[in-house]
Motif scaffolding. Sequence first.
Motif, PDB file in Angstrom:
ATOM      1  N   LEU A  36       0.807  -1.332  -0.012  1.00  0.00           N
ATOM      2  CA  LEU A  36       0.006  -0.006   0.097  1.00  0.00           C
ATOM      3  C   LEU A  36       0.831   1.207   0.045  1.00  0.00           C
ATOM      4  N   SER A  37       0.288   2.238  -0.617  1.00  0.00           N
ATOM      5  CA  SER A  37       1.022   3.726  -0.586  1.00  0.00           C
ATOM      6  C   SER A  37       0.243   4.470   0.425  1.00  0.00           C
ATOM      7  N   ILE A  38       1.151   5.341   1.012  1.00  0.00           N
ATOM      8  CA  ILE A  38       0.717   6.247   2.165  1.00  0.00           C
ATOM      9  C   ILE A  38       0.383   7.461   1.351  1.00  0.00           C
ATOM     10  N   ARG A  39      -0.958   8.130   1.299  1.00  0.00           N
ATOM     11  CA  ARG A  39      -1.290   9.216   0.542  1.00  0.00           C
ATOM     12  C   ARG A  39      -2.579   9.732   0.935  1.00  0.00           C
ATOM     13  N   PRO A  40      -2.596  11.133   0.732  1.00  0.00           N
ATOM     14  CA  PRO A  40      -3.873  11.718   1.355  1.00  0.00           C
ATOM     15  C   PRO A  40      -5.140  11.149   0.720  1.00  0.00           C
ATOM     16  N   GLY A  41      -6.116  11.074   1.634  1.00  0.00           N
ATOM     17  CA  GLY A  41      -7.341  10.246   1.171  1.00  0.00           C
ATOM     18  C   GLY A  41      -7.608   8.976   1.562  1.00  0.00           C
ATOM     19  N   ILE A  42      -6.399   8.303   2.019  1.00  0.00           N
ATOM     20  CA  ILE A  42      -6.754   6.954   2.520  1.00  0.00           C
ATOM     21  C   ILE A  42      -7.262   6.892   4.062  1.00  0.00           C
ATOM     22  N   ARG A 102       6.009   3.814   0.268  1.00  0.00           N
ATOM     23  CA  ARG A 102       5.366   2.420  -0.067  1.00  0.00           C
ATOM     24  C   ARG A 102       5.611   1.449   1.053  1.00  0.00           C
ATOM     25  N   LEU A 103       4.534   0.903   1.524  1.00  0.00           N
ATOM     26  CA  LEU A 103       4.807  -0.110   2.563  1.00  0.00           C
ATOM     27  C   LEU A 103       4.435  -1.611   1.952  1.00  0.00           C
ATOM     28  N   ILE A 104       5.258  -2.679   2.434  1.00  0.00           N
ATOM     29  CA  ILE A 104       5.057  -3.849   1.980  1.00  0.00           C
ATOM     30  C   ILE A 104       4.845  -4.540   3.312  1.00  0.00           C
ATOM     31  N   VAL A 105       3.774  -5.398   3.153  1.00  0.00           N
ATOM     32  CA  VAL A 105       3.271  -6.087   4.550  1.00  0.00           C
ATOM     33  C   VAL A 105       3.174  -7.490   3.872  1.00  0.00           C
ATOM     34  N   THR A 106       4.058  -8.380   4.812  1.00  0.00           N
ATOM     35  CA  THR A 106       3.990  -9.722   4.470  1.00  0.00           C
ATOM     36  C   THR A 106       3.513 -10.491   5.642  1.00  0.00           C
ATOM     37  N   ILE A 107       3.140 -11.603   5.591  1.00  0.00           N
ATOM     38  CA  ILE A 107       2.870 -12.596   6.494  1.00  0.00           C
ATOM     39  C   ILE A 107       3.363 -14.125   6.225  1.00  0.00           C
ATOM     40  N   HIS A 108       3.771 -14.804   7.394  1.00  0.00           N
ATOM     41  CA  HIS A 108       4.113 -16.262   7.089  1.00  0.00           C
ATOM     42  C   HIS A 108       3.283 -16.971   8.198  1.00  0.00           C
ATOM     43  N   GLU A 109       2.642 -17.877   7.932  1.00  0.00           N
ATOM     44  CA  GLU A 109       1.876 -18.949   8.743  1.00  0.00           C
ATOM     45  C   GLU A 109       2.958 -19.612   9.602  1.00  0.00           C
ATOM     46  N   VAL A 110       2.542 -19.439  10.918  1.00  0.00           N
ATOM     47  CA  VAL A 110       3.288 -20.237  12.228  1.00  0.00           C
ATOM     48  C   VAL A 110       2.626 -21.405  12.540  1.00  0.00           C
ATOM     49  N   PHE A 111       1.460 -21.283  12.676  1.00  0.00           N
ATOM     50  CA  PHE A 111       0.475 -22.351  13.266  1.00  0.00           C
ATOM     51  C   PHE A 111      -0.691 -22.174  12.602  1.00  0.00           C
ATOM     52  N   ILE A 123       6.309  -5.278   8.324  1.00  0.00           N
ATOM     53  CA  ILE A 123       6.173  -4.213   7.253  1.00  0.00           C
ATOM     54  C   ILE A 123       7.380  -3.742   7.144  1.00  0.00           C
ATOM     55  N   THR A 124       7.642  -3.603   5.840  1.00  0.00           N
ATOM     56  CA  THR A 124       8.854  -2.985   5.356  1.00  0.00           C
ATOM     57  C   THR A 124       8.706  -1.812   4.698  1.00  0.00           C
ATOM     58  N   CYS A 125       9.663  -0.732   4.699  1.00  0.00           N
ATOM     59  CA  CYS A 125       9.602   0.467   3.794  1.00  0.00           C
ATOM     60  C   CYS A 125      11.079   0.625   3.396  1.00  0.00           C
ATOM     61  N   ASN A 126      11.192   0.788   1.938  1.00  0.00           N
ATOM     62  CA  ASN A 126      12.474   0.809   1.428  1.00  0.00           C
ATOM     63  C   ASN A 126      13.542  -0.141   1.971  1.00  0.00           C
ATOM     64  N   GLU A 127      12.989  -1.384   2.027  1.00  0.00           N
ATOM     65  CA  GLU A 127      13.650  -2.583   2.555  1.00  0.00           C
ATOM     66  C   GLU A 127      13.840  -2.688   3.946  1.00  0.00           C
ATOM     67  N   LEU A 128      13.618  -1.740   4.791  1.00  0.00           N
ATOM     68  CA  LEU A 128      13.922  -1.654   6.046  1.00  0.00           C
ATOM     69  C   LEU A 128      12.842  -2.179   6.804  1.00  0.00           C
ATOM     70  N   GLU A 129      12.744  -3.111   7.820  1.00  0.00           N
ATOM     71  CA  GLU A 129      11.306  -3.415   8.551  1.00  0.00           C
ATOM     72  C   GLU A 129      11.302  -2.106   9.663  1.00  0.00           C
ATOM     73  N   VAL A 130       9.925  -1.774   9.403  1.00  0.00           N
ATOM     74  CA  VAL A 130       9.280  -0.844  10.207  1.00  0.00           C
ATOM     75  C   VAL A 130       8.381  -1.181  11.425  1.00  0.00           C
ATOM     76  N   ALA A 131       7.740  -2.287  11.137  1.00  0.00           N
ATOM     77  CA  ALA A 131       7.122  -2.900  12.194  1.00  0.00           C
ATOM     78  C   ALA A 131       6.843  -4.236  11.928  1.00  0.00           C
ATOM     79  N   SER A 132       6.679  -4.872  13.197  1.00  0.00           N
ATOM     80  CA  SER A 132       6.361  -6.228  13.361  1.00  0.00           C
ATOM     81  C   SER A 132       5.429  -6.904  14.304  1.00  0.00           C
TER      82      SER A 132
END
Length: 150
Positions: A36-42, A102-111, A123-132
């Motif tokens: 997703l992209s962070i932008r006005p209106g979302i 531009r955020l990349i949100v990835t998920i991996h099933e654990v259980f 969540i990564t932004c510019n290839e850096l993890e910004v949230a987990s």
Amino acid sequence: MRDCSYTVADLLPHAPPMVLLDKVLGWDQGQISTTLSIRPGIPFFVNETGVPSYVGLEYMAQACGAYAGLEGLSFGRPVRLGFLLGTRNYHASVDWFRPGERLIVTIHEVFRQELMGAFDCRITCNELEVASAQLNLYQPEDATSTLESS
């Protein structure tokens, strides 16, 4: 990862404007990558500051929902409502997701067992993890009955 021919709105039981993710980048057994992209209106965009990073939890939950929707559709089942039961260790290294990012949100099933599952989310932004976080989710066969009984 496999391509996805569905829109995010096809995969979630949400109605606009609450479909927060823009696109599925790819998916495979036990994992999905969305953007997703962070932008006005979302939804949740604040003035020119952006989106508070705690909204990342909902981005992660919707990525899990998109994965469940893809999984269901691939087996000929309809998209179903799911519930976030809890979160372990949500951590954001930023206070805000900034306009133009531009955020990349990835998920991996654990259980996964029957109707419950746990997913590691990033969540990564510019290839850096910004949230987990790790999300615990429940997807009943009939969400209406579940909601009525509670």
